[in-house]
Every structure is written in structure tokens, then in C-alpha cells.
Design a protein around this motif. Structure first.
Motif, PDB file in Angstrom:
ATOM      1  N   VAL A   1       0.830  -1.201   0.000  1.00  0.00           N
ATOM      2  CA  VAL A   1       0.000   0.000   0.000  1.00  0.00           C
ATOM      3  C   VAL A   1       0.866   1.253   0.000  1.00  0.00           C
ATOM      4  O   VAL A   1       0.431   2.323  -0.421  1.00  0.00           O
ATOM      5  CB  VAL A   1      -0.957  -0.016   1.214  1.00  0.00           C
ATOM      6  CG1 VAL A   1      -0.191   0.192   2.523  1.00  0.00           C
ATOM      7  CG2 VAL A   1      -2.064   1.028   1.056  1.00  0.00           C
ATOM      8  N   ALA A   2       2.116   1.123   0.442  1.00  0.00           N
ATOM      9  CA  ALA A   2       3.056   2.240   0.485  1.00  0.00           C
ATOM     10  C   ALA A   2       3.925   2.226  -0.768  1.00  0.00           C
ATOM     11  O   ALA A   2       4.737   1.321  -0.961  1.00  0.00           O
ATOM     12  CB  ALA A   2       3.934   2.159   1.731  1.00  0.00           C
ATOM     13  N   SER A   3       3.759   3.236  -1.613  1.00  0.00           N
ATOM     14  CA  SER A   3       4.479   3.254  -2.891  1.00  0.00           C
ATOM     15  C   SER A   3       5.994   3.288  -2.706  1.00  0.00           C
ATOM     16  O   SER A   3       6.737   2.839  -3.575  1.00  0.00           O
ATOM     17  CB  SER A   3       4.043   4.473  -3.714  1.00  0.00           C
ATOM     18  OG  SER A   3       2.688   4.371  -4.068  1.00  0.00           O
ATOM     19  N   GLY A   4       6.470   3.830  -1.583  1.00  0.00           N
ATOM     20  CA  GLY A   4       7.901   3.924  -1.355  1.00  0.00           C
ATOM     21  C   GLY A   4       8.542   2.652  -0.830  1.00  0.00           C
ATOM     22  O   GLY A   4       9.752   2.608  -0.629  1.00  0.00           O
ATOM     23  N   LEU A   5       7.741   1.608  -0.610  1.00  0.00           N
ATOM     24  CA  LEU A   5       8.277   0.369  -0.034  1.00  0.00           C
ATOM     25  C   LEU A   5       8.180  -0.821  -0.975  1.00  0.00           C
ATOM     26  O   LEU A   5       8.726  -1.885  -0.664  1.00  0.00           O
ATOM     27  CB  LEU A   5       7.538   0.023   1.275  1.00  0.00           C
ATOM     28  CG  LEU A   5       7.595   1.042   2.408  1.00  0.00           C
ATOM     29  CD1 LEU A   5       6.843   0.520   3.628  1.00  0.00           C
ATOM     30  CD2 LEU A   5       9.027   1.403   2.782  1.00  0.00           C
ATOM     31  N   ASP A   6       7.515  -0.685  -2.124  1.00  0.00           N
ATOM     32  CA  ASP A   6       7.277  -1.870  -2.969  1.00  0.00           C
ATOM     33  C   ASP A   6       8.417  -2.097  -3.949  1.00  0.00           C
ATOM     34  O   ASP A   6       8.307  -1.888  -5.146  1.00  0.00           O
ATOM     35  CB  ASP A   6       5.928  -1.778  -3.693  1.00  0.00           C
ATOM     36  CG  ASP A   6       5.776  -0.531  -4.555  1.00  0.00           C
ATOM     37  OD1 ASP A   6       6.677   0.340  -4.512  1.00  0.00           O
ATOM     38  OD2 ASP A   6       4.772  -0.433  -5.280  1.00  0.00           O
ATOM     39  N   TYR A   7       9.533  -2.569  -3.395  1.00  0.00           N
ATOM     40  CA  TYR A   7      10.758  -2.819  -4.154  1.00  0.00           C
ATOM     41  C   TYR A   7      11.218  -4.243  -3.855  1.00  0.00           C
ATOM     42  O   TYR A   7      11.226  -4.658  -2.683  1.00  0.00           O
ATOM     43  CB  TYR A   7      11.823  -1.801  -3.736  1.00  0.00           C
ATOM     44  CG  TYR A   7      13.107  -1.860  -4.523  1.00  0.00           C
ATOM     45  CD1 TYR A   7      13.126  -1.635  -5.889  1.00  0.00           C
ATOM     46  CD2 TYR A   7      14.321  -2.127  -3.893  1.00  0.00           C
ATOM     47  CE1 TYR A   7      14.312  -1.677  -6.616  1.00  0.00           C
ATOM     48  CE2 TYR A   7      15.510  -2.163  -4.599  1.00  0.00           C
ATOM     49  CZ  TYR A   7      15.491  -1.939  -5.966  1.00  0.00           C
ATOM     50  OH  TYR A   7      16.668  -1.989  -6.679  1.00  0.00           O
ATOM     51  N   PRO A   8      11.603  -5.038  -4.890  1.00  0.00           N
ATOM     52  CA  PRO A   8      11.901  -6.452  -4.653  1.00  0.00           C
ATOM     53  C   PRO A   8      13.305  -6.755  -4.128  1.00  0.00           C
ATOM     54  O   PRO A   8      13.677  -7.911  -3.997  1.00  0.00           O
ATOM     55  CB  PRO A   8      11.707  -7.072  -6.044  1.00  0.00           C
ATOM     56  CG  PRO A   8      11.989  -5.969  -6.999  1.00  0.00           C
ATOM     57  CD  PRO A   8      11.519  -4.710  -6.315  1.00  0.00           C
ATOM     58  N   SER A   9      14.098  -5.724  -3.836  1.00  0.00           N
ATOM     59  CA  SER A   9      15.391  -5.943  -3.202  1.00  0.00           C
ATOM     60  C   SER A   9      15.475  -5.023  -1.980  1.00  0.00           C
ATOM     61  O   SER A   9      14.478  -4.449  -1.556  1.00  0.00           O
ATOM     62  CB  SER A   9      16.530  -5.685  -4.192  1.00  0.00           C
ATOM     63  OG  SER A   9      17.776  -6.084  -3.637  1.00  0.00           O
TER      64      SER A   9
END
Length: 407
Positions: free
Chosen positions: A308-316
Motif C-alpha cells: 500500500v506504500a508506494s515507497g516500499l514496494d521494491y523487490p530488493s
């Protein structure tokens, strides 16, 4: 105050244990070596340190205060404190490293800053720094996040930045990084890729951490002044991990201080693609020029992620976080969407502070830590404010929290 840039890690090749390094084409490595050399030179330059300190104080508004959240503390039975990075100019911790990167770019004689952004906080901060020092600025942002974080898109454009949509894949942060790398490769000589977290090829995990370490250096002095000692626990959200490394670094040698990194569980960590809990569910792999824990499929390619947080959706995740996990110096746990949104509203209604959804993950875990019986002090890095998230939260969750007058 301790020198902002004192740290024995990474090694000369950019590794934190087995993580980090630089896995990029030879022609780009030449450019990275130039950036490394320039950075190592300026970070010892008293003139650079003085100019950065001046901007931190008179432009950003540092030091950011620490606030004792009395209502939450009374409610949950633990002393909860907030490091108020949300009060910085541009509304988050991102301005700390963006100013440093912009000054380095200017010193190297480059003409344009480029970067990716998820929630838009890094994009706004970099656009701000570019305007301040007189550089062009291109920001790559996923189409999904452009719609979700519209207020920050407008801010970037007002500041003179060009916002370039990433239109492939899930159209979120990972795709924005892909697009930014492609844009950078078109002209690495005249452009400077100001990576937005403690990720990427060396020297960026080191450089961004160094600029962000002012957060923990301040907090260490402030907590001693406020409480007479160090905090028992420090909590920060982790996507790429810049705000967490910023506050953790000053306390790494203080064994009495427990460090907690909070990853996004999204809809739940049981199903691939429903979360972005990289350290919780990932394994070592190479992506975007560095080695770290990574959410990957059987072929070693990055998995789709969600938060839900755009700044946290990173796969590394930043390589130093992977190192801290392996040596058991930091505890990494996860918070799902509902817990984060609950914490978003609870901080607003208990303390009169609207946090970024990213930061709400840390708030939620701190509450959970207190509910588990933690009686000591808990210092949360409140990494950003929630202005950017208000429209999205009200539209998608407002009725659940008694907000009926929606646009």
C-alpha cells in the motif's frame, strides 16, 4: 557530533560482507569509479562539509526534533518517541541525501540529475535540490504511483522537474528504477543518477547512508539529553532502507539498543506478489547492479511485489541491511496494509500527526512491540509526513474510519 561519514563498511569494492559491490557493464563502471573517487574526495573536504551543514540547518531545518508521543505511550505502556523527519523541508528524510548528491553532481560538472521515485518523496526532494543548485532534473515514476501520489507529481513539476512515466510491468517503483537506468545509460557522462535509497552499485549504498546518518547522529545526542540514556529500541520502515540506515548507523556499536526494520507485508507474505517483504521471504541475488536479498522467481528474475506504500514496494533491499540481518544485529519483521493504515489513523487521532504510509508501518510495529510487553523506550524514525497520501487513503479507506464527506 560524530563525523557524519565515519564507518568501516563497506570495503574498497563496496561490499558489506557478501552483499553490495558493483555488477554493471564496463563502460558504466568507469563512470561509477569517477563518482566514487569524487565522493571520497569531497566527503573529506571541510568546505563541502561546511556547505552541507549550512544547508541542513538553514534550508532543511535540521536538527529535526524528537517528540515524546505521550498519548501512545500511556495507551500502550512503553515510552514512544518520534524522530520528526516529517518536519524537514519537502516533508521527509530524502532531502538529506538529495542535497549531498546535488552538490556532488555540480562539483563533477554534470548538467542533469535523474532519479526514480515511488511515493514521490525522493522525487520532490531531488527536484528541490536541483532547483537550488541550478541543474536540470528528470524523475522516473511508475504510472500507478503517478496516479496514486498526484500531489507529489505536481510539486515536482512546479519545481521544474520533468516527470517521466514508467509504463511497463506493474508500473511502480521497480519499473521506475528500470526506466531511470535506461535513461541514465543514454548519457552517463553529463547526467548524474541520484539513486533514492541505500541500493544500487557502489558507491551509492555507502553514499546515501553517509548523508542519511545525520538522522541517527542527532537522535543519539537528543535521546541522551531527553532521557539521560540511549533508546532501548529503534524502529524504522524498510523498502530500499535509507531512512532505517540513516537512524541505525549511529547505534550499530551500541549492543544495548535493539534495532528493528519493518518490511511491507502488503496483503500477506504467504503468496508471491502480494507483499514486498524482501528480507523476510527473499534470498541473495543480483539486481540493479548490486547483490542483496531479493524476491525472485525460480529463474532468478525479480518477482512482482506489492505494498500500500508506494515507497516500499521494491523487490530488493540495501546490501547493508542484508549484512545486518545475517550477523543478527537487526531484527526484521513485517506489517501488512491493514496494520499500517490503522497506525496511520491512530497517530493522527492520538497525537495530531499524519504520517506517510511508509512511516505508518514503523508506527504499527512499535505499537505491536509495546503490546508484546516491551517496557523500555521505543524511538521511531517518522521518515515522512502524510500529505501525499491523504487523497488515496480517504478514497480507499475513509469510510472504514468514519470519513463520509469524500470528494
Amino acid at each position: 557530533m560524530k563525523n557524519t561519514f565515519d564507518s568501516p563498511l563497506p570495503d574498497s569494492n563496496g561490499f558489506f560482507g557478501e552483499y553490495g559491490g558493483s555488477f554493471i557493464p564496463p563502460q558504466l563502471q568507469t563512470i561509477m569509479d569517477e563518482i566514487t573517487e569524487a565522493y571520497l574526495e569531497i566527503r573529506k573536504d571541510p568546505g563541502f562539509q561546511k556547505e552541507l551543514a549550512r544547508l541542513y540547518r538553514h534550508y532543511v531545518g535540521r536538527p529535526s526534533p524528537i517528540f515524546h508521543a505521550a498519548s501512545l505511550s500511556e495507551k500502550y505502556g512503553a515510552d514512544i518517541y518520534l524522530k520528526r523527519e516529517d518536519l524537514n523541508h519537502t516533508g521527509a528524510h530524502k532531502i538529506n541525501h538529495c542535497l549531498g548528491e546535488a552538490l556532488l553532481c555540480k562539483k563533477m560538472g554534470k548538467k542533469k540529475l535523474i532519479a526514480e521515485t515511488g511515493a514521490g518523496q525522493h522525487g520532490v526532494a531531488l527536484a528541490t535540490a536541483a532547483a537550488l543548485v541550478g541543474l536540470e532534473c528528470d524523475i522516473y515514476m511508475g504510472e500507478v504511483d503517478i496516479a496514486k501520489e498526484h500531489p507529489n507529481v505536481v510539486r515536482m513539476q512546479i519545481l521544474g522537474a520533468k516527470v517521466i512515466p514508467a509504463t511497463h510491468g506493474r508500473k511502480t517503483l521497480k519499473e521506475a528504477v528500470d526506466a531511470a537506468f535506461e535513461g541514465y545509460m543514454q548519457d552517463p557522462v553529463n547526467q548524474f543518477y541520484a539513486i533514492g535509497s541505500v541500493v544500487g552499485p557502489h558507491p551509492f549504498p555507502m553514499m546515501v547512508r553517509d548523508f542519511q546518518s545525520i538522522v541517527g547522529n542527532e537522535a543519539k545526542e537528543q535521546m541522551q539529553e531527553l532521557t539521560g540514556g540511549l533508546p532501548d529500541n529503534i524502529v524504522a520502515c524498510v523498502g530500499g532502507g535509507s531512512n532505517a540506515m540513516g537512524i541505525f548507523t549511529a547505534f550499530l556499536d551500541d549492543d544495548s539498543v535493539k534495532l528493528h526494520g519493518v518490511e511491507p507485508a502488503g496483503h500477506g507474505v504467504e503468496k508471491d506478489g502480494d507483499h514486498a517483504a524482501t528480507i523476510t521471504k527473499g534470498k541473495p541475488g543480483v539486481m540493479h547492479g548490486f547483490k542483496s536479498y531479493m524476491l525472485q522467481d525460480e529463474a532468478g528474475e525479480p518477482q512482482e511485489v506489492y505494498s500500500v506504500a508506494s515507497g516500499l514496494d521494491y523487490p530488493s533491499v540495501g546490501p547493508q541491511h542484508s549484512y545486518l540481518k545475517d550477523i543478527d544485529r537487526c531484527n526484521y519483521e513485517h506489517i501488512d496494509d491493514k496494520e499500517a493504515i490503522d497506525a496511520f489513523f491512530e497517530l493522527a487521532r492520538e497525537e495530531g500527526i499524519i504520517p506517510a504510509i511508509e512511516s505508518a508501518h514503523a508506527i504499527a510495529f512499535a505499537i505491536k512491540l509495546a503490546q508484546r510487553g516491551e517496557k523500555g523506550s521505543i524511538l521511531i524514525n517518522l521518515s515522512g509526513r502524510g500529505d501525499k497520501d491523504i487523497d488515496f487513503v480517504v478514497e480507499n479507506y475513509g469510510k472504514d474510519y468514519g470519513i463520509t464527506n469524500r470528494m
